[in-house]
Write an enzyme that holds these catalytic residues in place. Structure first.
Site, PDB file in Angstrom:
ATOM      1  N   LEU A   1      46.199  53.879 120.401  1.00 26.96           N
ATOM      2  CA  LEU A   1      47.243  54.884 120.665  1.00 26.96           C
ATOM      3  C   LEU A   1      47.088  55.328 122.113  1.00 26.96           C
ATOM      4  O   LEU A   1      45.967  55.477 122.599  1.00 26.96           O
ATOM      5  CB  LEU A   1      47.029  56.100 119.735  1.00 26.96           C
ATOM      6  CG  LEU A   1      47.851  57.354 120.046  1.00 26.96           C
ATOM      7  CD1 LEU A   1      49.293  57.198 119.522  1.00 26.96           C
ATOM      8  CD2 LEU A   1      47.240  58.601 119.399  1.00 26.96           C
TER       9      LEU A   1
ATOM     10  N   HIS B   1      46.849  79.976 121.210  1.00 28.01           N
ATOM     11  CA  HIS B   1      46.596  78.739 121.972  1.00 28.01           C
ATOM     12  C   HIS B   1      45.365  78.010 121.424  1.00 28.01           C
ATOM     13  O   HIS B   1      45.348  76.784 121.344  1.00 28.01           O
ATOM     14  CB  HIS B   1      46.408  79.053 123.461  1.00 28.01           C
ATOM     15  CG  HIS B   1      47.656  79.591 124.107  1.00 28.01           C
ATOM     16  ND1 HIS B   1      48.888  79.014 123.936  1.00 28.01           N
ATOM     17  CD2 HIS B   1      47.857  80.669 124.914  1.00 28.01           C
ATOM     18  CE1 HIS B   1      49.806  79.699 124.614  1.00 28.01           C
ATOM     19  NE2 HIS B   1      49.202  80.710 125.206  1.00 28.01           N
TER      20      HIS B   1
ATOM     21  N   ASN C   1      52.911  79.154 120.001  1.00 29.08           N
ATOM     22  CA  ASN C   1      51.525  79.632 119.839  1.00 29.08           C
ATOM     23  C   ASN C   1      51.441  81.152 119.943  1.00 29.08           C
ATOM     24  O   ASN C   1      50.772  81.810 119.149  1.00 29.08           O
ATOM     25  CB  ASN C   1      50.614  79.055 120.938  1.00 29.08           C
ATOM     26  CG  ASN C   1      50.412  77.564 120.816  1.00 29.08           C
ATOM     27  OD1 ASN C   1      50.807  76.964 119.832  1.00 29.08           O
ATOM     28  ND2 ASN C   1      49.804  76.963 121.825  1.00 29.08           N
TER      29      ASN C   1
ATOM     30  N   ASP D   1      55.366  74.342 120.848  1.00 29.44           N
ATOM     31  CA  ASP D   1      55.760  75.721 121.192  1.00 29.44           C
ATOM     32  C   ASP D   1      55.478  76.678 120.032  1.00 29.44           C
ATOM     33  O   ASP D   1      55.371  76.260 118.885  1.00 29.44           O
ATOM     34  CB  ASP D   1      57.259  75.735 121.547  1.00 29.44           C
ATOM     35  CG  ASP D   1      57.652  77.028 122.242  1.00 29.44           C
ATOM     36  OD1 ASP D   1      56.785  77.653 122.897  1.00 29.44           O
ATOM     37  OD2 ASP D   1      58.828  77.423 122.124  1.00 29.44           O
TER      38      ASP D   1
HETATM   39  C1  IPE Z   1      57.612  74.753 126.824  1.00 33.03           C
HETATM   40  O1  IPE Z   1      57.449  75.957 126.171  1.00 33.03           O
HETATM   41  C2  IPE Z   1      56.332  74.326 127.453  1.00 33.03           C
HETATM   42  C3  IPE Z   1      55.266  73.964 126.543  1.00 33.03           C
HETATM   43  C4  IPE Z   1      55.329  73.922 125.225  1.00 33.03           C
HETATM   44  C5  IPE Z   1      54.033  73.586 127.165  1.00 33.03           C
HETATM   45  P1  IPE Z   1      57.864  77.334 126.849  1.00 33.03           P
HETATM   46  O2  IPE Z   1      57.541  78.394 125.863  1.00 33.03           O
HETATM   47  O3  IPE Z   1      57.244  77.463 128.190  1.00 33.03           O
HETATM   48  O4  IPE Z   1      59.440  77.157 127.030  1.00 33.03           O
HETATM   49  P2  IPE Z   1      60.584  78.242 127.111  1.00 33.03           P
HETATM   50  O5  IPE Z   1      60.175  79.259 128.121  1.00 33.03           O
HETATM   51  O6  IPE Z   1      60.704  78.860 125.745  1.00 33.03           O
HETATM   52  O7  IPE Z   1      61.810  77.476 127.465  1.00 33.03           O
HETATM   53  C1  IPE Z   2      53.419  77.020 123.768  1.00 33.87           C
HETATM   54  O1  IPE Z   2      53.356  78.245 123.119  1.00 33.87           O
HETATM   55  C2  IPE Z   2      52.197  76.749 124.601  1.00 33.87           C
HETATM   56  C3  IPE Z   2      52.420  76.855 126.047  1.00 33.87           C
HETATM   57  C4  IPE Z   2      53.568  76.989 126.624  1.00 33.87           C
HETATM   58  C5  IPE Z   2      51.242  76.794 126.884  1.00 33.87           C
HETATM   59  P1  IPE Z   2      53.910  79.565 123.808  1.00 33.87           P
HETATM   60  O2  IPE Z   2      52.791  80.221 124.551  1.00 33.87           O
HETATM   61  O3  IPE Z   2      55.122  79.295 124.614  1.00 33.87           O
HETATM   62  O4  IPE Z   2      54.267  80.433 122.535  1.00 33.87           O
HETATM   63  P2  IPE Z   2      55.539  81.359 122.374  1.00 33.87           P
HETATM   64  O5  IPE Z   2      56.748  80.521 122.602  1.00 33.87           O
HETATM   65  O6  IPE Z   2      55.410  82.461 123.381  1.00 33.87           O
HETATM   66  O7  IPE Z   2      55.434  81.845 120.961  1.00 33.87           O
HETATM   67 MG    MG Z   3      57.098  79.265 124.165  1.00 30.38          MG
END
Ligand code: IPE
Ligand code: IPE
Ligand code: MG
Length: 243
Positions: free
Chosen positions: A119, A25, A10, A8
């Site tokens: 792995l 991403h 990105n 999470d």
């Molecule tokens: C969880 O992250 C999903 C992934 C990392 C793929 P999210 O950014 O979607 O989760 P919430 O919305 O903060 O709970």
């Molecule tokens: C996680 O990063 C990747 C995906 C959920 C695809 P986010 O896109 O949720 O990044 P934040 O949480 O908004 O910073």
């Molecule tokens: Mg996120």
């Protein structure tokens, strides 16, 4: 040893640098390779990466489309490297909502890495832990209905066996260590059943900045934990407590 990572942060990583979310991403995809290599070196058996949740479909269309393109590029570029490094790739989550070209690449990558043993790299795309449990319940209900038709009753042992079979069918082992980057402290519908006794490690910085050193630090933290699974503390930590 099964390590699962909620990759999470990105979007925030990119925005803090004045970049579009998609740049975060792309940087995140680059971070994956290093962490996979660190997992191989650390003799982890299974590494499961949360790449796209079922709820992530509700993001803006252009972000979703770009992420799907990124998954395709990742599989295209990494399949041969995984074979070279003896890494088996397994994609978990629903496939019926993914586009045909992506499903084809998933099947191809799984097929060419099937014999690999060093792995198991699992990538969760369109994944929902609740959905896995919901589907298992439906399968169990179907089995029990048939059993009732055959024998007029079902025992609790039979139901327990059906639950074990249905959850086992999701092909996912119990998680030992669950890491979440990006500062949030929640599961976001990831591996709910399998994480029942997972040790949780939260990392403040975003996934693009997650390094091999962070991965190794999380493993060291895991090894320091006393996993009790509901029993009393192990003799060594009891001695430490009384000392
Ligand atoms: C969880 O992250 C999903 C992934 C990392 C793929 P999210 O950014 O979607 O989760 P919430 O919305 O903060 O709970
Ligand atoms: C996680 O990063 C990747 C995906 C959920 C695809 P986010 O896109 O949720 O990044 P934040 O949480 O908004 O910073
Ligand atoms: Mg996120």
């Amino acid at each position: 040893m099964h390590v699962a990572i909620i990759m999470d942060g990105n979007g925030r990583w990119a925005m803090q640098r004045g970049l579009p979310r998609m740049a975060g991403h792309r940087a995140g995809a680059r971070a994956v390779r290093k962490v996979v290599e660190a997992a191989v070196r650390s003799q982890v058996d299974t590494l499961t990466l949360y790449a796209f949740s079922a709820d992530n479909w509700s993001r803006p269309r252009c972000e979703v489309d770009s992420l799907m393109r990124l998954f395709k590029q990742y599989l295209q570029s990494e399949a041969a490297r995984c074979v070279e490094q003896n890494i088996r790739v397994n994609i978990i989550g629903r496939r019926d909502r993914l586009n045909a070209a992506l499903v084809h690449l998933i099947e191809h990558t799984e097929a060419v890495t099937r014999h690999c043993t060093k792995l198991t790299l699992q990538i969760a795309i369109d994944y929902s832990g609740r959905d896995v449990i919901r589907r298992a319940c439906l399968a169990i209900a179907g089995e029990c209905m048939e059993a009732i038709e055959r024998t007029a009753s079902v025992s609790t042992d039979y139901v327990a066996e059906q639950i074990a079979q249905a959850m086992g069918a999701s092909r996912c082992a119990n998680v030992d260590l669950l890491i979440r980057t990006g500062g949030e402290k929640r599961l976001s519908d990831f591996l709910l059943w399998e994480s029942a006794y997972a040790e949780l490690v939260f990392v403040e910085h975003g996934w693009p900045e997650f390094s091999e050193a962070d991965f190794e630090a999380a493993l060291r933290e895991f090894r320091r934990r006393d996993r009790r699974f509901g029993t009393v503390p192990s003799p060594t930590s009891q001695q430490e407590e009384t000392a």
